[in-house]
Write a protein that holds these residues in place. Structure first.
Motif, PDB file in Angstrom:
ATOM      1  N   PHE B 273      19.822 -36.549  -2.282  1.00 24.15           N
ATOM      2  CA  PHE B 273      19.344 -36.955  -3.605  1.00 24.15           C
ATOM      3  C   PHE B 273      20.385 -36.584  -4.664  1.00 24.15           C
ATOM      4  N   LEU B 274      20.893 -35.374  -4.516  1.00 20.40           N
ATOM      5  CA  LEU B 274      21.871 -34.848  -5.458  1.00 20.40           C
ATOM      6  C   LEU B 274      23.158 -35.684  -5.451  1.00 20.40           C
ATOM      7  N   ARG B 275      23.626 -36.040  -4.262  1.00 14.96           N
ATOM      8  CA  ARG B 275      24.840 -36.866  -4.156  1.00 14.96           C
ATOM      9  C   ARG B 275      24.615 -38.258  -4.740  1.00 14.96           C
ATOM     10  N   LEU B 276      23.418 -38.806  -4.476  1.00 16.45           N
ATOM     11  CA  LEU B 276      23.086 -40.137  -4.996  1.00 16.45           C
ATOM     12  C   LEU B 276      23.095 -40.124  -6.519  1.00 16.45           C
ATOM     13  N   ILE B 277      22.456 -39.121  -7.097  1.00 17.28           N
ATOM     14  CA  ILE B 277      22.408 -38.983  -8.553  1.00 17.28           C
ATOM     15  C   ILE B 277      23.827 -38.866  -9.115  1.00 17.28           C
ATOM     16  N   GLN B 310      30.798 -31.237  -2.642  1.00 23.55           N
ATOM     17  CA  GLN B 310      30.243 -32.581  -2.839  1.00 23.55           C
ATOM     18  C   GLN B 310      31.029 -33.325  -3.919  1.00 23.55           C
ATOM     19  N   LEU B 311      31.485 -32.580  -4.917  1.00 24.95           N
ATOM     20  CA  LEU B 311      32.162 -33.195  -6.058  1.00 24.95           C
ATOM     21  C   LEU B 311      33.465 -33.878  -5.648  1.00 24.95           C
ATOM     22  N   SER B 312      34.056 -33.382  -4.556  1.00 24.66           N
ATOM     23  CA  SER B 312      35.309 -34.003  -4.117  1.00 24.66           C
ATOM     24  C   SER B 312      35.043 -35.220  -3.239  1.00 24.66           C
ATOM     25  N   ARG B 313      33.773 -35.455  -2.925  1.00 23.88           N
ATOM     26  CA  ARG B 313      33.423 -36.578  -2.045  1.00 23.88           C
ATOM     27  C   ARG B 313      32.814 -37.753  -2.802  1.00 23.88           C
ATOM     28  N   LEU B 314      32.864 -37.698  -4.130  1.00 22.58           N
ATOM     29  CA  LEU B 314      32.294 -38.804  -4.901  1.00 22.58           C
ATOM     30  C   LEU B 314      33.205 -40.024  -4.777  1.00 22.58           C
ATOM     31  N   TYR B 315      32.670 -41.193  -5.113  1.00 23.60           N
ATOM     32  CA  TYR B 315      33.457 -42.428  -4.947  1.00 23.60           C
ATOM     33  C   TYR B 315      34.658 -42.473  -5.892  1.00 23.60           C
ATOM     34  N   CYS B 316      34.569 -41.688  -6.999  1.00 23.67           N
ATOM     35  CA  CYS B 316      35.719 -41.639  -7.901  1.00 23.67           C
ATOM     36  C   CYS B 316      36.119 -40.175  -8.084  1.00 23.67           C
ATOM     37  N   PRO B 317      37.410 -39.918  -8.331  1.00 21.31           N
ATOM     38  CA  PRO B 317      37.827 -38.520  -8.501  1.00 21.31           C
ATOM     39  C   PRO B 317      37.272 -37.947  -9.808  1.00 21.31           C
TER      40      PRO B 317
END
Lengths: 335, 335
Positions: B273-277, B310-317
């Motif tokens: 949920f957190l990653r999706l948000i 998780q922050l390094s795995r987002l679709y954008c840096p």
């Protein structure tokens, strides 16, 4: 039966009007109390000697079973279930340091850094994972390395200009106030602290600055600096001497003791001490000078009100204001 | 004999290798356990039903006698004596709300203001003498009226200029963030909070603003104001809609939930949920926009590190920084 399945032996006491007490004893030295009150309150206490994680998991599993069984028995008709964290007693590390208003709080203490009696008090330095080293004087949490908020508040919350000023600190043994004021280029700061031992301070003093580095920096490594001096003396004769000599300060900061919890100001010697300090401080304060001090837990309203009443009984009229801050390691708001 | 003088009946259990347990039972339903371990640890527990002050004084007197007697028996050769405040269980008011890292802390709760289940969670408003009303969601301390520090921190600690900006608040049901940002003359603040009930919000909503007046002022008295709107919706579809429409914000403030305590980010649905948000939020954020959120108790280092990963795995840096604050009612430091 859940307890008996664990190999625990049951003893039941039945009061006529007050319900039951069942005691379950295990061969390994653990035991449980199950207290059932007639109006429906059920209290379960488990006591065991070892507290390794396996022990905790076992306890949780046992309590889960008790909870499930009770829900079955009462068809889910249970108003409230509450499980409290285990209380750890008798170990090397004591994690419980109640607040000034008597509430039970557990700290994340993981190391006893220092624990000795000085001629004045018991001095403990305990390490907290989140607060850093905590100074505990005779059982009261005094200051932690996380508590810059306390030091800033007792200095006037950043609203004062200490540049070129004469400052007197009464007490302040942790060095926090001295360290923060010296940064602000005062003319001279005099700190009077009785709790240091003159012979020992540099090498093995009662409160070695190494224990509270984040609080005091290097300011207590020497008793004198460019714009400060530390007197290892009782502050009462020092204040009397200064008053006689006509020595005046822009700021007096009293960091000696919190407002006494006792509400018998006519009898209590701490209150007498406090009034004496106040009167003497006013005598060494310039006309537009300021006096800062700490209060006590915000919930001790009677004691705090009494303190304010003392302020109207000083030999000279004073104006005062107060501010409440959140000091991280105190776990209570502090005026 | 001290217990027997109180009219208590003794039962003793003697383990071969694990010392003794003496249970003392009084006619009024009180009882005491005296657990003596072979290496010298003695634990005394007293349990009684009434907790009026007289009861406490009696308990203190009894414990004083036990302490005196033990000091006599051991010729003062006792390493440590510690008495903990009484734990109050089973009353209308529950004062124990453990911290996120599982420590037992007692709050100065004196009133249950509100206690109901919403379709999403149990909502309690408990009054604390020092913190004001405290919002407790499913057993976790969420925010108290004393906790402006939390709201200020999640808004960027006073370093942001919200004037004329577009702001999106996810969650934030206590109204604190909305209230503080609206004061700063933003262009438009949109708050998306699922936990309100559309029909009930004005008159009897699940979290009526009257309970947290110091936190939310009058901002939740209406769902719309000059520069804000509150949407009673699940934020996921709202974020998806905004992303599709190309609607962009200067700030997204996620006040939905703390960093999950669980450290299995691949399995736990809260982490998902957190990653999706996070991903959706980045899509509605302007190029130089900022995203603010809360962490969790500073001691939950594993969970906090996982969050950073998780922050390094987002679709954008993304770049990030963190700050730790002391939130008065939390009794722990909070990044």
């Amino acid at each position: 039966p859940i307890f008996q399945e664990q190999g625990m032996t049951e003893t039941v006491h039945n009061w006529e009007d007050h319900g039951y007490l069942a005691t379950y004893i295990k061969k390994n030295g653990s035991f449980a109390n199950l207290r059932i009150h007639p109006h429906g309150l059920v209290l379960v206490d488990l006591q065991s000697y070892n507290d390794h994680m396996k022990g905790r998991e076992e306890v949780d599993q046992l309590l889960n079973k008790v909870e499930e069984r009770m829900k079955e028995l009462f068809h889910g008709n249970i108003k409230r279930v509450k499980r409290l964290p285990a209380i750890l007693r008798g170990g090397v590390i004591d994690r419980y340091w109640p607040t000034a208003d008597g509430r039970l709080v557990e700290y994340d203490i993981d190391e006893v850094v220092y624990d000795e009696d000085s001629p004045f008090q018991n001095i403990k330095i305990l390490h907290s994972k989140q607060f850093g080293n905590i100074l505990i004087l005779s059982g009261d949490v005094n200051l932690a390395e996380s508590d810059l908020a306390y030091t800033q508040a007792i200095m006037g919350s950043g609203k004062e200009d200490y540049t070129g000023k004469e400052v007197l600190i009464l007490g302040g043994g942790d060095g926090g106030i001295l360290y923060e004021i010296v940064k602000l280029k005062p003319k001279m700061v005099t700190m009077v602290e009785i709790s240091f031992d003159k012979q020992l301070i540099i090498h093995f003093n009662f409160l070695h600055p190494k224990y509270m580095r984040k609080t005091c920096g290097d300011v207590l490594d020497n008793l004198k600096g460019e714009c400060y001096q530390v007197l290892i003396e009782d502050c009462i004769p020092v204040l009397k001497r200064y008053a006689k000599e006509g020595r005046m300060f822009d700021y007096v900061i009293n960091d000696l003791t919190a407002v006494p919890i006792s509400t018998s100001p006519e009898e209590d010697s701490t209150w007498e001490f406090l009034r004496l300090i106040l009167d003497l401080s006013m005598k060494v304060l310039k006309q537009d000078g300021k006096y800062f001090t700490q209060g006590n837990c915000i919930n001790l309203t009677d004691a705090l009100t009494l303190y304010e009443e003392q302020l109207s009984r000083l030999y000279c009229p004073v104006e005062f204001s107060k501010e409440t801050v959140c000091v991280p390691s105190y776990m209570e708001l502090y005026p």
